[in-house]
Design a protein around this motif. Structure first.
Motif, PDB file in Angstrom:
ATOM      1  N   ARG A 276      52.809  43.090  71.037  1.00 61.99           N
ATOM      2  CA  ARG A 276      52.339  44.404  70.595  1.00 61.99           C
ATOM      3  C   ARG A 276      51.442  45.032  71.659  1.00 61.99           C
ATOM      4  O   ARG A 276      51.490  46.242  71.904  1.00 61.99           O
ATOM      5  N   MET A 277      50.646  44.206  72.315  1.00 66.25           N
ATOM      6  CA  MET A 277      49.791  44.703  73.388  1.00 66.25           C
ATOM      7  C   MET A 277      50.629  45.193  74.563  1.00 66.25           C
ATOM      8  O   MET A 277      50.319  46.218  75.177  1.00 66.25           O
ATOM      9  N   GLN A 278      51.705  44.491  74.870  1.00 63.04           N
ATOM     10  CA  GLN A 278      52.577  44.886  75.973  1.00 63.04           C
ATOM     11  C   GLN A 278      53.180  46.265  75.715  1.00 63.04           C
ATOM     12  O   GLN A 278      53.295  47.098  76.623  1.00 63.04           O
ATOM     13  N   ILE A 279      53.553  46.504  74.459  1.00 61.87           N
ATOM     14  CA  ILE A 279      54.064  47.832  74.102  1.00 61.87           C
ATOM     15  C   ILE A 279      53.004  48.895  74.381  1.00 61.87           C
ATOM     16  O   ILE A 279      53.291  49.971  74.912  1.00 61.87           O
ATOM     17  N   GLY A 280      51.768  48.569  74.040  1.00 58.44           N
ATOM     18  CA  GLY A 280      50.680  49.508  74.306  1.00 58.44           C
ATOM     19  C   GLY A 280      50.487  49.746  75.793  1.00 58.44           C
ATOM     20  O   GLY A 280      50.260  50.882  76.229  1.00 58.44           O
ATOM     21  N   PHE A 281      50.586  48.678  76.600  1.00 60.27           N
ATOM     22  CA  PHE A 281      50.447  48.828  78.049  1.00 60.27           C
ATOM     23  C   PHE A 281      51.517  49.761  78.604  1.00 60.27           C
ATOM     24  O   PHE A 281      51.263  50.537  79.533  1.00 60.27           O
ATOM     25  N   GLU A 282      52.723  49.644  78.073  1.00 56.24           N
ATOM     26  CA  GLU A 282      53.858  50.416  78.589  1.00 56.24           C
ATOM     27  C   GLU A 282      53.927  51.831  78.033  1.00 56.24           C
ATOM     28  O   GLU A 282      54.723  52.644  78.505  1.00 56.24           O
ATOM     29  N   SER A 283      53.091  52.124  77.030  1.00 57.37           N
ATOM     30  CA  SER A 283      53.161  53.428  76.362  1.00 57.37           C
ATOM     31  C   SER A 283      52.553  54.555  77.188  1.00 57.37           C
ATOM     32  O   SER A 283      52.857  55.732  76.971  1.00 57.37           O
ATOM     33  N   GLY A 284      51.649  54.212  78.091  1.00 64.71           N
ATOM     34  CA  GLY A 284      50.961  55.232  78.875  1.00 64.71           C
ATOM     35  C   GLY A 284      49.771  55.843  78.170  1.00 64.71           C
ATOM     36  O   GLY A 284      49.132  56.757  78.707  1.00 64.71           O
TER      37      GLY A 284
ATOM     38  N   ARG B 298      58.263  38.660  75.078  1.00 61.46           N
ATOM     39  CA  ARG B 298      58.292  39.975  75.719  1.00 61.46           C
ATOM     40  C   ARG B 298      56.876  40.388  76.094  1.00 61.46           C
ATOM     41  O   ARG B 298      56.270  41.288  75.520  1.00 61.46           O
ATOM     42  N   ILE B 299      56.335  39.665  77.062  1.00 60.48           N
ATOM     43  CA  ILE B 299      55.004  39.937  77.596  1.00 60.48           C
ATOM     44  C   ILE B 299      55.042  39.736  79.110  1.00 60.48           C
ATOM     45  O   ILE B 299      55.895  39.028  79.632  1.00 60.48           O
ATOM     46  N   ASN B 300      54.113  40.349  79.804  1.00 62.07           N
ATOM     47  CA  ASN B 300      53.944  40.093  81.223  1.00 62.07           C
ATOM     48  C   ASN B 300      53.460  38.659  81.411  1.00 62.07           C
ATOM     49  O   ASN B 300      52.701  38.131  80.593  1.00 62.07           O
ATOM     50  N   TRP B 301      53.857  38.019  82.503  1.00 57.25           N
ATOM     51  CA  TRP B 301      53.509  36.618  82.737  1.00 57.25           C
ATOM     52  C   TRP B 301      52.001  36.396  82.754  1.00 57.25           C
ATOM     53  O   TRP B 301      51.515  35.336  82.338  1.00 57.25           O
TER      54      TRP B 301
END
Length: 385
Positions: free
Chosen positions: A348-356, A206-209
């Motif tokens: 976990r980083m992806q969640i942070g990116f999507e959190s705003g 579950r990360i951006n490519w």
């Protein structure tokens, strides 16, 4: 790399080790997190990066014999790559011209492709051989309904296809040498056509490519994230970088490189002590390991910018006398390091990116390969940020 290039890279690495330095980008690079989380950005990338340019599909040994084929989705387009009876590799949209079902799945060897829906049959050159129910399709233009052709090429032991149909009058053969630039000579020197496929694994983190590609483009994180696994074998935050158009090559040193210091330069063999990491734009990492080739390919999810599919392929030397257990150990190390350390943190980083909560991420000058990759993306997309 050829021998002279290996010596030149080795000198640069030893100089960086002695000076506690590394190759540097021109400036710190700021990247908005929307590049990893925006649906609009993801749609633009699928169109301009994955559907409009050559995509690396594997080493030539992925399709060693006539009739060998590979079917996979590339950014929403089902692609069929096949080595024809004449030895030529061709690419097609994996879509039956009757009702759109895929005519092949996975990989294998076939003399013809039979649609599982209604039995329409195509040869390895994409020609429609015939339909079932001749009465129902009496007068149908069989010759004009072969599989839709995609441009492709086999070059330097690598396979490329462009996941969009041929335009009228367009050549079916891609010119990848012009695209690869100086890196084409580098890849040719690796003699990649002599490395048969050992294994293929696919995961869907579950990360951006792009994060999957980022993972391999800097050694800054090795002493920290991988301190208990691969860090003892590599000199962290030390490397060389050479760009070639949109592509690039990063080289990192193993700790064993110090064993070469007492030797005259003409007697130095850097091959066992330097790992070369080739970034083939947009989505491929080819790693020239000590005794094998490791290939990582990342593909965006069709709908969710926070998901991707990642493939790891291991290619071993054709003349190896090592047992399969040895190559399985290499495969296991690669998978565990990335899947147990890099990608879980990336999720976990992806969640942070999507959190705003934050607007941007920052790449330091000591991460030139990473800076080059994202600057190349901006250039190919025609965007400023």
């Amino acid at each position: 790399m050829n021998k002279q290039e290996q010596l030149a890279v080795g000198r640069r690495l030893l100089g960086h080790i002695d000076g506690r330095t590394t190759d540097l980008a021109d400036a710190i690079f700021h990247n908005r997190v929307s590049a990893y989380a925006s649906r609009e950005r993801a749609a633009l990338e699928r169109d301009r990066l994955f559907r409009s340019r050559p995509i690396f599909m594997g080493l030539s040994t992925r399709l060693p014999k006539p009739g060998d084929y590979l079917a996979e989705d590339v950014a929403g387009l089902p692609v069929l790559l096949v080595r024809g009876a004449d030895g030529t590799v061709r690419a097609f949209a994996n879509i039956c011209r009757h009702r759109g079902a895929p005519v092949a799945q996975g990989c294998g060897n076939a003399r013809a492709f039979v649609c599982p829906y209604h039995g329409w049959t195509y040869d390895t050159a994409g020609k429609l051989l015939g339909t079932t129910d001749k009465v129902g399709f009496a007068g149908f233009d069989v010759a004009g309904h072969g599989l839709v052709r995609l441009p492709a090429v086999e070059r330097h032991g690598l396979l490329f296809a462009r996941p969009s149909p041929l335009a009228e009058g367009e050549s079916a053969t891609l010119d990848v040498d012009g695209d690869l630039g100086l890196i084409a000579q580098d890849l040719a020197a690796l003699d990649l056509a002599t490395y048969p496929l050992h294994s293929v694994d696919r995961v869907t983190p579950r990360i951006n490519w792009k994060f999957a590609v980022d993972t391999f483009l800097e050694g800054y994180h090795i002493p920290h994230l991988h301190r208990k696994t691969i860090a003892p074998y590599f000199i962290g935050n030390v490397g060389t970088f050479d760009g070639a158009g949109l592509h690039g090559r990063m080289c990192v040193a193993r700790t064993s490189i110090d064993a070469l210091r007492p030797l005259p330069e003409g007697e130095r063999n850097f091959r066992p002590h330097v790992i070369s990491i080739y970034q083939l734009f947009p989505n491929t990492i080819v790693i020239w390991q000590v005794d094998h080739i490791e290939v990582w390919r990342a593909f965006p999810d069709r709908d969710d910018p926070g998901r991707c599919e990642v493939e790891l392929a291991i290619y071993k030397p054709h003349d190896t006398d090592k047992p399969d257990a040895y190559w399985e150990k290499n495969r296991d190390i690669a998978i565990r390091t990335v899947l147990e350390e890099d990608f879980p943190l990336g999720e976990r980083m992806q969640i942070g990116f999507e959190s705003g909560a934050v607007d941007e991420v920052v790449y330091g000058r000591n991460e030139p390969s990473l800076v080059h990759f994202h600057a190349s993306i901006r250039s190919a997309l025609g965007v400023a940020a």
